[in-house]
Design a protein around this motif. Sequence first.
Motif, short mmCIF file in Angstrom:
data_model
loop_
_atom_site.label_atom_id
_atom_site.label_comp_id
_atom_site.label_asym_id
_atom_site.label_seq_id
_atom_site.Cartn_x
_atom_site.Cartn_y
_atom_site.Cartn_z
N UNK A 157 -3.13 -4.70 -6.68
CA UNK A 157 -4.32 -3.93 -6.29
C UNK A 157 -4.07 -3.12 -5.02
N UNK A 158 -3.31 -3.70 -4.09
CA UNK A 158 -3.03 -2.99 -2.86
C UNK A 158 -2.19 -1.74 -3.14
N UNK A 159 -1.19 -1.87 -4.02
CA UNK A 159 -0.37 -0.72 -4.39
C UNK A 159 -1.19 0.35 -5.09
N UNK A 160 -2.11 -0.10 -5.92
CA UNK A 160 -2.98 0.84 -6.62
C UNK A 160 -3.84 1.61 -5.60
N UNK A 161 -4.36 0.89 -4.62
CA UNK A 161 -5.16 1.52 -3.58
C UNK A 161 -4.35 2.56 -2.82
N UNK A 162 -3.07 2.25 -2.57
CA UNK A 162 -2.20 3.19 -1.88
C UNK A 162 -2.01 4.47 -2.69
N UNK A 163 -1.86 4.30 -4.01
CA UNK A 163 -1.68 5.47 -4.88
C UNK A 163 -2.92 6.35 -4.86
N UNK A 164 -4.09 5.72 -4.92
CA UNK A 164 -5.34 6.49 -4.88
C UNK A 164 -5.47 7.22 -3.55
N UNK A 165 -5.13 6.51 -2.48
CA UNK A 165 -5.25 7.10 -1.14
C UNK A 165 -4.35 8.34 -1.01
N UNK A 166 -3.10 8.20 -1.47
CA UNK A 166 -2.16 9.32 -1.37
C UNK A 166 -2.68 10.53 -2.13
N UNK A 167 -3.23 10.27 -3.29
CA UNK A 167 -3.74 11.37 -4.10
C UNK A 167 -4.97 11.99 -3.46
N UNK A 168 -5.74 11.18 -2.78
CA UNK A 168 -6.96 11.65 -2.13
C UNK A 168 -6.64 12.58 -0.96
N UNK A 169 -5.69 12.17 -0.12
CA UNK A 169 -5.39 13.01 1.04
C UNK A 169 -4.34 14.07 0.71
N UNK A 170 -3.67 13.95 -0.45
CA UNK A 170 -2.72 14.97 -0.88
C UNK A 170 -1.42 14.98 -0.10
N UNK B 2 0.84 -1.20 0.00
CA UNK B 2 0.00 0.00 0.00
C UNK B 2 0.88 1.25 0.00
N UNK B 3 1.82 1.30 0.93
CA UNK B 3 2.70 2.46 1.05
C UNK B 3 3.57 2.64 -0.18
N UNK B 4 4.14 1.55 -0.66
CA UNK B 4 5.03 1.65 -1.81
C UNK B 4 4.26 2.11 -3.04
N UNK B 5 3.06 1.60 -3.22
CA UNK B 5 2.22 2.06 -4.33
C UNK B 5 1.97 3.55 -4.26
N UNK B 6 1.68 4.02 -3.03
CA UNK B 6 1.45 5.44 -2.82
C UNK B 6 2.69 6.26 -3.10
N UNK B 7 3.81 5.81 -2.61
CA UNK B 7 5.07 6.55 -2.83
C UNK B 7 5.44 6.60 -4.30
N UNK B 8 5.27 5.47 -5.00
CA UNK B 8 5.65 5.43 -6.41
C UNK B 8 4.85 6.46 -7.21
N UNK B 9 3.53 6.45 -7.05
CA UNK B 9 2.73 7.39 -7.84
C UNK B 9 2.99 8.83 -7.41
N UNK B 10 3.15 9.04 -6.10
CA UNK B 10 3.41 10.40 -5.60
C UNK B 10 4.73 10.94 -6.13
N UNK B 11 5.78 10.13 -6.00
CA UNK B 11 7.11 10.61 -6.44
C UNK B 11 7.15 10.78 -7.95
N UNK B 12 6.48 9.91 -8.68
CA UNK B 12 6.44 10.07 -10.13
C UNK B 12 5.78 11.39 -10.49
N UNK B 13 4.76 11.76 -9.72
CA UNK B 13 4.03 13.00 -9.99
C UNK B 13 4.86 14.23 -9.59
#
Lengths: 242, 332
Positions: free
Chosen positions: B224-237, B70-81
């Motif tokens: 799917x868990x990584x994807x969920x993490x990415x969505x979550x990170x984008x949601x809370x900013x 979850x965390x890694x998915x969030x970090x990957x999408x966040x850092x890419x952005x």
Amino acid sequence: MAALLRVDCVSKSFGGVAANVDVSFEVAAGEILGLIGPNGAGKTSLFNAIAGEVTPDRGEIRLVGERISGLGPVTCAERGIGRTFQVVRSFDSMTVLENVMVGAYARHRRTAPAMKAAMETLDFCGLASRADRPAYNLSPPEKRRLEVARALATKPRLLLLDEMLTGLTPTEAQSGVQLIRDVQAQGVTIIMVEHVMEIVLPLVSRAVVLNLGRVLTIGSPEEIVRNPDVIRAYLGDRYAAA
Amino acid sequence: MDNRITRRRRRELVVGAVLLVALILLPLPIGDVYTRNLIIISILFAGLAQAWNILGGYCGQISLGHSLYFGIGGYVSTLLFVQAGVPPLIGMFAGGLVGGLVALLVGWPCFRLSGHYYAIATVVVAEIGYLLFLNWDFVGGAMGVYIPFKGDSWLALQFRTQKLPYHYVVLAFAAATWLAAWCIEGSRWGFSWRAVKDDVVAARSLGVRVFPSKMAAAAISGFFTGMGGAIYAQYVGYIDPDSTMSGQLAILIALPAVLGGVGTLWGPFLGAAVLTPLSELSRSYLGGSGRGVDLMIYGLVIVVVALARPAGLLSLFGLRRRAKGAPDGSPA
């Protein structure tokens, strides 16, 4: 008759205990071979070696000329060895049909043909009416049948039955015997492990008698029951002379 | 072939479609931001629990380290952005892929362990990941990373005031996890995985390759868990190790599936529908007063369900197949 399975000088020890010592025999295509012997004779160990669950320390096992010993149970299943378990191992979160489908998927990639094949196998084993029951809900003899059905669904050339008839009532055992004969009639070769001789001997064409890990004798049922070594192994020295 | 299995699967698909339509319409009459947020978080956790269920439920590998993916998915999408300007709508797939990849890397050694040993290993690996991110300056360390706002955009998954777009994003995510689980249930893979869960020795004797089965389940679940993490990170900013990689989160991902019914299609959703609002509501009403009262209520519900419905909440509805034979609904 051509040998379907050749067991050649197989030895296996667990720790310091020698379970099998230099065991050799052949199984002809289409026959029912009994594997008998008193408790602790090494039947189950040898059985597991043929099924690929156990790798022999020495010697080798060949199925239609190809070495299978040491290749593991998955490869053995793919090459055409099916087995049942002495203590029933059904998949308890699944229905009876789903249990058999797991076996059928070994020969079918897709679900529809696997389901069809599984249904046919259930029908053959007399379990069609139980197809949608949860597996844990079956009676003990039905569970034994399910084990056979699941193994048959993998379309084996050689079926290994581990004490399939032990502990059944005479009527249940009789219908189990009929199932085994039906399976043989389909062209499947069978090895049966039993330690109760009365059950196996009428069924088999030949039997291998193990004692203390070694082959005591191999022969037809008539030869086996007259063999003084066999009587000694089962009943002790006192009865050997009688 | 028309038998009970195919009929049941068709019925499930219909129920799923009806539920999807209902959830599409659900937020429309709700203007209240708090309630909308509650629904979004619940649906997100429903998807996460279903993702966990793919490995933990169907394949029986109880992972208590899904927070790592979850965390890694969030970090990957966040850092890419933030670093490379890759839009999160694409970045979340990258996050999912990396999540799946990490799940494979964790699975490689850990799947050699069985049962409790596997579960404990996943806790340890996730904790290592958490500490690593906590002390890694490139990813913001303990401070985390703020996601700069660049205007309302679907591509960037950023909306200043609206909640509705996020509702549909998490709904699409949860629907995708459900559809994946539905497909798995009816496929050769699903049968292999369930066989692995029920009895490894018997599965092998029928030609089921145990290790690859576990790895495939882990990869899909991690994706799917990584994807969920990415969505979550984008949601809370905002993303930091505490909110996206903690051990508590790993439990929160697994619990809805466990409570709802492990290895079932509806269990994770039912569990999330009950647990997530409960945890959010108890936190907002009781979280401020004497510390921990909210968590005590949460724990109490779990104990009650475990005592009354050991096979999961879903057994209340008789949907769970096990329940059919056993009159009390508990597995024999």
